[in-house]
Structures are given as C-alpha cells and as structure tokens.
Design a protein around this motif. Structure first.
Motif, PDB file in Angstrom:
ATOM      1  N   SER A  52       0.829  -1.209   0.000  1.00  0.00           N
ATOM      2  CA  SER A  52       0.000   0.000   0.000  1.00  0.00           C
ATOM      3  C   SER A  52       0.861   1.255   0.000  1.00  0.00           C
ATOM      4  N   ASN A  53       0.251   2.363  -0.370  1.00  0.00           N
ATOM      5  CA  ASN A  53       0.882   3.685  -0.330  1.00  0.00           C
ATOM      6  C   ASN A  53       2.157   3.786  -1.169  1.00  0.00           C
ATOM      7  N   VAL A  54       2.095   3.222  -2.375  1.00  0.00           N
ATOM      8  CA  VAL A  54       3.224   3.286  -3.305  1.00  0.00           C
ATOM      9  C   VAL A  54       3.131   4.604  -4.068  1.00  0.00           C
ATOM     10  N   ASN A  55       4.196   5.388  -4.034  1.00  0.00           N
ATOM     11  CA  ASN A  55       4.213   6.658  -4.757  1.00  0.00           C
ATOM     12  C   ASN A  55       4.327   6.422  -6.259  1.00  0.00           C
ATOM     13  N   LEU A  56       3.465   7.083  -7.006  1.00  0.00           N
ATOM     14  CA  LEU A  56       3.554   7.144  -8.457  1.00  0.00           C
ATOM     15  C   LEU A  56       4.290   8.448  -8.735  1.00  0.00           C
ATOM     16  N   ARG A  57       5.532   8.352  -9.180  1.00  0.00           N
ATOM     17  CA  ARG A  57       6.391   9.530  -9.287  1.00  0.00           C
ATOM     18  C   ARG A  57       6.423  10.102 -10.700  1.00  0.00           C
ATOM     19  N   THR A  62      13.395   9.306  -6.075  1.00  0.00           N
ATOM     20  CA  THR A  62      12.638   9.891  -4.967  1.00  0.00           C
ATOM     21  C   THR A  62      12.732  11.415  -4.946  1.00  0.00           C
ATOM     22  N   ASN A  63      13.636  11.977  -5.749  1.00  0.00           N
ATOM     23  CA  ASN A  63      13.728  13.429  -5.840  1.00  0.00           C
ATOM     24  C   ASN A  63      12.634  14.014  -6.737  1.00  0.00           C
ATOM     25  N   TYR A  64      11.876  13.170  -7.426  1.00  0.00           N
ATOM     26  CA  TYR A  64      10.761  13.632  -8.262  1.00  0.00           C
ATOM     27  C   TYR A  64       9.484  13.647  -7.438  1.00  0.00           C
ATOM     28  N   SER A  65       8.566  14.526  -7.802  1.00  0.00           N
ATOM     29  CA  SER A  65       7.321  14.671  -7.057  1.00  0.00           C
ATOM     30  C   SER A  65       6.419  13.457  -7.236  1.00  0.00           C
ATOM     31  N   SER A  66       5.575  13.249  -6.253  1.00  0.00           N
ATOM     32  CA  SER A  66       4.600  12.166  -6.312  1.00  0.00           C
ATOM     33  C   SER A  66       3.339  12.672  -7.011  1.00  0.00           C
ATOM     34  N   LYS A  67       2.806  11.864  -7.908  1.00  0.00           N
ATOM     35  CA  LYS A  67       1.550  12.187  -8.580  1.00  0.00           C
ATOM     36  C   LYS A  67       0.375  11.648  -7.776  1.00  0.00           C
TER      37      LYS A  67
END
Length: 116
Positions: A52-57, A62-67
């Motif tokens: 759960s709670n996987v960032n779609l970047r 990890t320096n890119y924003s999460s969508k």
C-alpha cells in the motif's frame, strides 16, 4: 527617444517576453518514457503494486514529485525501465489501469511492483 534608451526599452521588452515564455514551459521535473534506458522487447505487460501507499512519481527517483499514492494490487501497464547509474535500483514506467489515478503515467520503484 535616444538610440540608447530605445535599445534598452527593446532589450527590456524582449527580456520580459522571454521570461514569460519560460514561465509557460512545461515543468522540468516531469520525466516520461524518454528517461528509460532499458526497453523491454514486449512492453504492455500488466504489473501490480505489492504494498500500500506506493508513490507514483513524475520521474525515476525519490527526488521527483509524487503524482499520488497507489494502493496494494493496483494494476499498471508496463512501458519501460530506468536503471540507476549505480545499477542498484530499477524504476518502472507505466500507465495506471484502475482506481483514482486511472490513465495517469508515472514511475514506480521496482521493490513495490510485480507481474500481475
């Protein structure tokens, strides 16, 4: 108006116009499939998130924003992969197939995804 004043006014106007053009350019932090450095011979496979709670970047890191965040079991169509320079990490680029983010393209870290 003197030639020097006119030249300054023209230069100032050009600077303002160019500044406006830069402000309207797309965000530099959004990276699509052009960042892929591994092209799969058969893109289009279905993968899913394994937690759960996987960032779609917006880019492969990890320096890119999460969508947004994807829930466990969210399907996405795989397009290609980015392998980090140190060779220790992989980022999968794909399109979300279901849920709130359906149709959104982005990047998922390899540890949080597997073949569906």
């Amino acid at each position: 108006m003197s030639i020097r004043t006119r030249a300054t006014a023209v230069g100032l106007t050009a600077s303002i116009l160019l500044g406006g053009a830069v402000a309207l350019a797309p965000a530099a932090n959004a990276v699509g499939s052009s960042a892929c450095n591994i092209k799969d011979a058969k893109p289009g496979g279905v993968w899913e998130t394994s937690t759960s709670n996987v960032n779609l970047r917006s880019g492969p890191g990890t320096n890119y924003s999460s969508k947004g965040q994807l829930g466990k079991g969210t399907d996405f169509t795989y397009h290609c992969t980015y392998k980090t320079r140190d060779g220790k990490g992989l980022w999968y680029y794909g399109t979300v197939r279901q849920g709130v983010h359906k149709g959104v393209k982005g990047w998922v870290f390899w540890q949080y995804a597997h073949l569906a």
